[in-house]
Write a protein that holds these residues in place. Sequence first.
Motif, PDB file in Angstrom:
ATOM      1  N   VAL A 105       0.355   3.069  -3.372  1.00 58.72           N
ATOM      2  CA  VAL A 105      -0.699   4.061  -3.185  1.00 58.72           C
ATOM      3  C   VAL A 105      -0.199   5.296  -2.439  1.00 58.72           C
ATOM      4  O   VAL A 105      -0.248   6.415  -2.954  1.00 58.72           O
ATOM      5  CB  VAL A 105      -1.912   3.457  -2.427  1.00 58.72           C
ATOM      6  CG1 VAL A 105      -2.967   4.523  -2.156  1.00 58.72           C
ATOM      7  CG2 VAL A 105      -2.507   2.297  -3.204  1.00 58.72           C
ATOM      8  N   ARG A 120      -6.131   6.935  -5.459  1.00 53.61           N
ATOM      9  CA  ARG A 120      -6.904   7.619  -4.420  1.00 53.61           C
ATOM     10  C   ARG A 120      -6.366   9.045  -4.260  1.00 53.61           C
ATOM     11  O   ARG A 120      -5.530   9.508  -5.024  1.00 53.61           O
ATOM     12  CB  ARG A 120      -6.899   6.921  -3.056  1.00 53.61           C
ATOM     13  CG  ARG A 120      -7.575   5.547  -3.028  1.00 53.61           C
ATOM     14  CD  ARG A 120      -6.582   4.526  -3.323  1.00 53.61           C
ATOM     15  NE  ARG A 120      -6.837   3.214  -2.770  1.00 53.61           N
ATOM     16  CZ  ARG A 120      -6.266   2.125  -3.285  1.00 53.61           C
ATOM     17  NH1 ARG A 120      -5.485   2.224  -4.342  1.00 53.61           N
ATOM     18  NH2 ARG A 120      -6.472   0.956  -2.757  1.00 53.61           N
ATOM     19  N   ASN A 121      -6.865   9.737  -3.229  1.00 55.38           N
ATOM     20  CA  ASN A 121      -6.326  11.059  -2.923  1.00 55.38           C
ATOM     21  C   ASN A 121      -5.869  11.069  -1.477  1.00 55.38           C
ATOM     22  O   ASN A 121      -6.001  10.070  -0.756  1.00 55.38           O
ATOM     23  CB  ASN A 121      -7.355  12.167  -3.208  1.00 55.38           C
ATOM     24  CG  ASN A 121      -8.629  11.996  -2.395  1.00 55.38           C
ATOM     25  OD1 ASN A 121      -8.615  11.406  -1.311  1.00 55.38           O
ATOM     26  ND2 ASN A 121      -9.734  12.489  -2.921  1.00 55.38           N
ATOM     27  N   ARG A 133      -7.880   5.861   5.509  1.00 54.99           N
ATOM     28  CA  ARG A 133      -7.487   4.451   5.664  1.00 54.99           C
ATOM     29  C   ARG A 133      -6.573   4.276   6.870  1.00 54.99           C
ATOM     30  O   ARG A 133      -6.719   3.325   7.643  1.00 54.99           O
ATOM     31  CB  ARG A 133      -6.772   3.990   4.384  1.00 54.99           C
ATOM     32  CG  ARG A 133      -6.298   2.550   4.435  1.00 54.99           C
ATOM     33  CD  ARG A 133      -7.485   1.576   4.448  1.00 54.99           C
ATOM     34  NE  ARG A 133      -7.043   0.235   4.798  1.00 54.99           N
ATOM     35  CZ  ARG A 133      -7.055  -0.280   6.010  1.00 54.99           C
ATOM     36  NH1 ARG A 133      -7.498   0.424   7.041  1.00 54.99           N
ATOM     37  NH2 ARG A 133      -6.640  -1.515   6.219  1.00 54.99           N
ATOM     38  N   ALA A 171      -8.338  10.124   1.227  1.00 50.58           N
ATOM     39  CA  ALA A 171      -8.621   8.691   1.283  1.00 50.58           C
ATOM     40  C   ALA A 171      -7.499   7.942   2.000  1.00 50.58           C
ATOM     41  O   ALA A 171      -7.757   7.011   2.772  1.00 50.58           O
ATOM     42  CB  ALA A 171      -8.814   8.137  -0.126  1.00 50.58           C
ATOM     43  N   VAL A 172      -6.254   8.339   1.759  1.00 46.66           N
ATOM     44  CA  VAL A 172      -5.117   7.710   2.441  1.00 46.66           C
ATOM     45  C   VAL A 172      -5.202   7.962   3.943  1.00 46.66           C
ATOM     46  O   VAL A 172      -5.044   7.036   4.754  1.00 46.66           O
ATOM     47  CB  VAL A 172      -3.783   8.236   1.871  1.00 46.66           C
ATOM     48  CG1 VAL A 172      -2.614   7.828   2.764  1.00 46.66           C
ATOM     49  CG2 VAL A 172      -3.573   7.706   0.460  1.00 46.66           C
ATOM     50  N   TYR A 182       0.844  -1.200   0.000  1.00 48.16           N
ATOM     51  CA  TYR A 182       0.000   0.000   0.000  1.00 48.16           C
ATOM     52  C   TYR A 182       0.876   1.247   0.000  1.00 48.16           C
ATOM     53  O   TYR A 182       0.607   2.213  -0.716  1.00 48.16           O
ATOM     54  CB  TYR A 182      -0.907  -0.010   1.235  1.00 48.16           C
ATOM     55  CG  TYR A 182      -1.858   1.161   1.319  1.00 48.16           C
ATOM     56  CD1 TYR A 182      -3.060   1.149   0.635  1.00 48.16           C
ATOM     57  CD2 TYR A 182      -1.566   2.268   2.111  1.00 48.16           C
ATOM     58  CE1 TYR A 182      -3.947   2.221   0.717  1.00 48.16           C
ATOM     59  CE2 TYR A 182      -2.437   3.340   2.192  1.00 48.16           C
ATOM     60  CZ  TYR A 182      -3.629   3.309   1.498  1.00 48.16           C
ATOM     61  OH  TYR A 182      -4.492   4.368   1.581  1.00 48.16           O
ATOM     62  N   HIS A 226      -6.693  10.126  -9.317  1.00 49.88           N
ATOM     63  CA  HIS A 226      -7.474   9.833  -8.114  1.00 49.88           C
ATOM     64  C   HIS A 226      -8.132   8.461  -8.200  1.00 49.88           C
ATOM     65  O   HIS A 226      -8.221   7.748  -7.201  1.00 49.88           O
ATOM     66  CB  HIS A 226      -8.518  10.915  -7.894  1.00 49.88           C
ATOM     67  CG  HIS A 226      -7.936  12.225  -7.476  1.00 49.88           C
ATOM     68  ND1 HIS A 226      -8.666  13.374  -7.378  1.00 49.88           N
ATOM     69  CD2 HIS A 226      -6.673  12.571  -7.122  1.00 49.88           C
ATOM     70  CE1 HIS A 226      -7.898  14.371  -6.980  1.00 49.88           C
ATOM     71  NE2 HIS A 226      -6.670  13.902  -6.835  1.00 49.88           N
ATOM     72  N   VAL A 249       0.532   9.117  -3.962  1.00 47.14           N
ATOM     73  CA  VAL A 249      -0.429  10.156  -3.591  1.00 47.14           C
ATOM     74  C   VAL A 249       0.277  11.344  -2.942  1.00 47.14           C
ATOM     75  O   VAL A 249      -0.019  12.509  -3.243  1.00 47.14           O
ATOM     76  CB  VAL A 249      -1.513   9.576  -2.661  1.00 47.14           C
ATOM     77  CG1 VAL A 249      -2.322  10.684  -2.000  1.00 47.14           C
ATOM     78  CG2 VAL A 249      -2.441   8.667  -3.444  1.00 47.14           C
TER      79      VAL A 249
END
Length: 202
Positions: free
Chosen positions: A106, A128-129, A136, A132-133, A102, A124, A110
Amino acid sequence: MPTLYHAPHSRSTSILVLIEEMGLSDRIDVIDVTVARANGHGGPDPRNPHPEGKVPYLTDGADHVRERGAIIAYLTDQFPEAGFGRPVGHPQRGAFLSWLFYYQGVMEPVLVLDWAKLEHPVLHATFRNLDAVFARLSEALDGQPYLLGDDYSAVDLLLSSPFQWLPEAMPKQPALRAWIARCADRPALKAVMERQRAGLPV
């Protein structure tokens, strides 16, 4: 003996911190090399065998490992007794690997896109943006101090590392800020950073 190719004040510092945390300083050679910096300084170092002149780069006999997540998985598997990974068969093995991937696939993209102020729906949708990170991470830390539970691990080291270098990216969520502060307060991180500031051998 494994050899780590490292450039001070770069992404490879987190691998130095891992080596310090795991008590492996006398079992891994570290060679300082130069790399090309974002400000135009530096450049490839002929001593660095990485095919793109990047760091960190780990060699172990004829084998070699690049990318921080892969190096972390390799070292924590090689030295499971240090307790910073989740070996094969551990009930959190999947979660451990998922966080490593991740980060590489990701979270770091980002953060870089946000830092560069690049916006596009495809980015995005793919990565993701930042919100969102952070959501999470907040979800994972709900009710526990570290990403895998009560104990600090190599995934905490990796995923908290950008905020040691990019304080402007620091999340606003109190739980995330507290987690980052806990990770930054580790004696191993302080020791490595102090040696780098002083220009001492790693």
